[in-house]
Design a protein around this motif. Structure first.
Motif, PDB file in Angstrom:
ATOM      1  N   HIS A  50       4.935  29.048  17.087  1.00  0.00           N
ATOM      2  CA  HIS A  50       5.866  30.059  17.590  1.00  0.00           C
ATOM      3  C   HIS A  50       5.105  31.104  18.395  1.00  0.00           C
ATOM      4  O   HIS A  50       4.126  31.672  17.903  1.00  0.00           O
ATOM      5  CB  HIS A  50       6.618  30.723  16.436  1.00  0.00           C
ATOM      6  CG  HIS A  50       7.549  29.782  15.749  1.00  0.00           C
ATOM      7  ND1 HIS A  50       8.837  29.603  16.163  1.00  0.00           N
ATOM      8  CD2 HIS A  50       7.372  28.944  14.709  1.00  0.00           C
ATOM      9  CE1 HIS A  50       9.429  28.705  15.399  1.00  0.00           C
ATOM     10  NE2 HIS A  50       8.552  28.286  14.501  1.00  0.00           N
ATOM     11  N   GLY A  71      11.262  31.617  19.059  1.00  0.00           N
ATOM     12  CA  GLY A  71      11.081  30.251  19.537  1.00  0.00           C
ATOM     13  C   GLY A  71      11.779  29.235  18.655  1.00  0.00           C
ATOM     14  O   GLY A  71      12.057  29.479  17.486  1.00  0.00           O
ATOM     15  N   GLU A  74      10.931  22.559  20.681  1.00  0.00           N
ATOM     16  CA  GLU A  74      11.083  22.273  22.112  1.00  0.00           C
ATOM     17  C   GLU A  74      12.087  21.148  22.370  1.00  0.00           C
ATOM     18  O   GLU A  74      12.897  21.221  23.304  1.00  0.00           O
ATOM     19  CB  GLU A  74       9.726  21.933  22.721  1.00  0.00           C
ATOM     20  CG  GLU A  74       9.678  22.022  24.212  1.00  0.00           C
ATOM     21  CD  GLU A  74      10.041  23.397  24.771  1.00  0.00           C
ATOM     22  OE1 GLU A  74      10.730  23.443  25.804  1.00  0.00           O
ATOM     23  OE2 GLU A  74       9.644  24.422  24.196  1.00  0.00           O
ATOM     24  N   LYS A  77      15.536  22.528  21.872  1.00  0.00           N
ATOM     25  CA  LYS A  77      15.871  23.424  22.977  1.00  0.00           C
ATOM     26  C   LYS A  77      16.298  22.630  24.213  1.00  0.00           C
ATOM     27  O   LYS A  77      17.292  22.967  24.861  1.00  0.00           O
ATOM     28  CB  LYS A  77      14.663  24.314  23.295  1.00  0.00           C
ATOM     29  CG  LYS A  77      14.963  25.416  24.277  1.00  0.00           C
ATOM     30  CD  LYS A  77      13.929  26.506  24.266  1.00  0.00           C
ATOM     31  CE  LYS A  77      12.665  26.151  24.948  1.00  0.00           C
ATOM     32  NZ  LYS A  77      11.727  27.278  25.093  1.00  0.00           N
ATOM     33  N   LEU A  90      17.340  31.800  20.511  1.00  0.00           N
ATOM     34  CA  LEU A  90      15.924  31.717  20.892  1.00  0.00           C
ATOM     35  C   LEU A  90      14.990  31.975  19.710  1.00  0.00           C
ATOM     36  O   LEU A  90      13.776  31.984  19.884  1.00  0.00           O
ATOM     37  CB  LEU A  90      15.598  32.707  22.016  1.00  0.00           C
ATOM     38  CG  LEU A  90      16.245  32.419  23.365  1.00  0.00           C
ATOM     39  CD1 LEU A  90      15.939  33.548  24.343  1.00  0.00           C
ATOM     40  CD2 LEU A  90      15.764  31.103  23.930  1.00  0.00           C
ATOM     41  N   THR A  91      15.559  32.229  18.542  1.00  0.00           N
ATOM     42  CA  THR A  91      14.745  32.462  17.353  1.00  0.00           C
ATOM     43  C   THR A  91      15.165  31.508  16.249  1.00  0.00           C
ATOM     44  O   THR A  91      16.269  30.965  16.262  1.00  0.00           O
ATOM     45  CB  THR A  91      14.864  33.910  16.841  1.00  0.00           C
ATOM     46  OG1 THR A  91      16.232  34.201  16.607  1.00  0.00           O
ATOM     47  CG2 THR A  91      14.301  34.904  17.824  1.00  0.00           C
TER      48      THR A  91
END
Length: 160
Positions: A50, A71, A74, A77, A90-91
């Motif tokens: 992170h 974070g 990936e 995301k 985003l967290t």
């Protein structure tokens, strides 16, 4: 008298529960660009993947019942971005065993804030918004494209 006794037992139970938990600490990657979480034995619960986005205190125990890190995975995301959902995150919120608990709604330049002991979260599989309580437990499942924070016990929701 009986109310004081029940309150004392409840507080004792909560105290024992906190003592039974592992003590957790932040640690950084060798280049100090990323951070994660270890327990007091040195076991890595959350790898240092992170990015450092806000100040954390290394060496001090993590007091909260959950761990919030900037974070997200990936792959998750990228999959989420392809779906074009309205709500974003985003967290990542982890439980004290290092497992993902939920993803708070990204709102107003940060993770959603607490209002009336509730916080909005996003289900990454549906893109819908729901609510968690201050113990980081899902109390209202994600079922709307958007929801406002609670205000005097009510929240406005939107679908479609």
């Amino acid at each position: 008298m009986i109310h004081k006794f029940i309150l004392s037992i409840t507080m004792l139970g909560a105290s024992l529960s906190l003592q039974a938990q592992d003590t957790l600490y932040y640690f950084s990657s060798p280049d100090s660009a990323f951070y994660g979480v270890k327990n007091q034995k040195g076991d890595v619960l959350i790898p240092a993947t992170h990015p450092v986005a806000w100040e954390v205190t290394y060496g001090e125990p993590i007091e909260d019942g959950a761990v919030e890190l900037f974070g997200v995975d990936e792959t998750l995301k990228q999959q989420y971005a392809k779906k074009n959902y309205i709500a974003s995150f985003l967290t990542s919120i982890y439980d004290r065993q290092g497992k993902i608990a939920y993803y708070p709604l990204w709102f107003d330049n940060g993770s959603d804030y607490w209002v009336e002991a509730k916080r909005r979260y996003v289900d990454p599989n549906t893109g819908y918004v729901g609510f968690v309580n201050s113990a980081h437990k899902i109390t209202i499942p994600a079922q709307w494209e958007f929801a406002t924070p609670f205000d005097y016990g009510y929240a406005e929701v939107a679908q479609g």
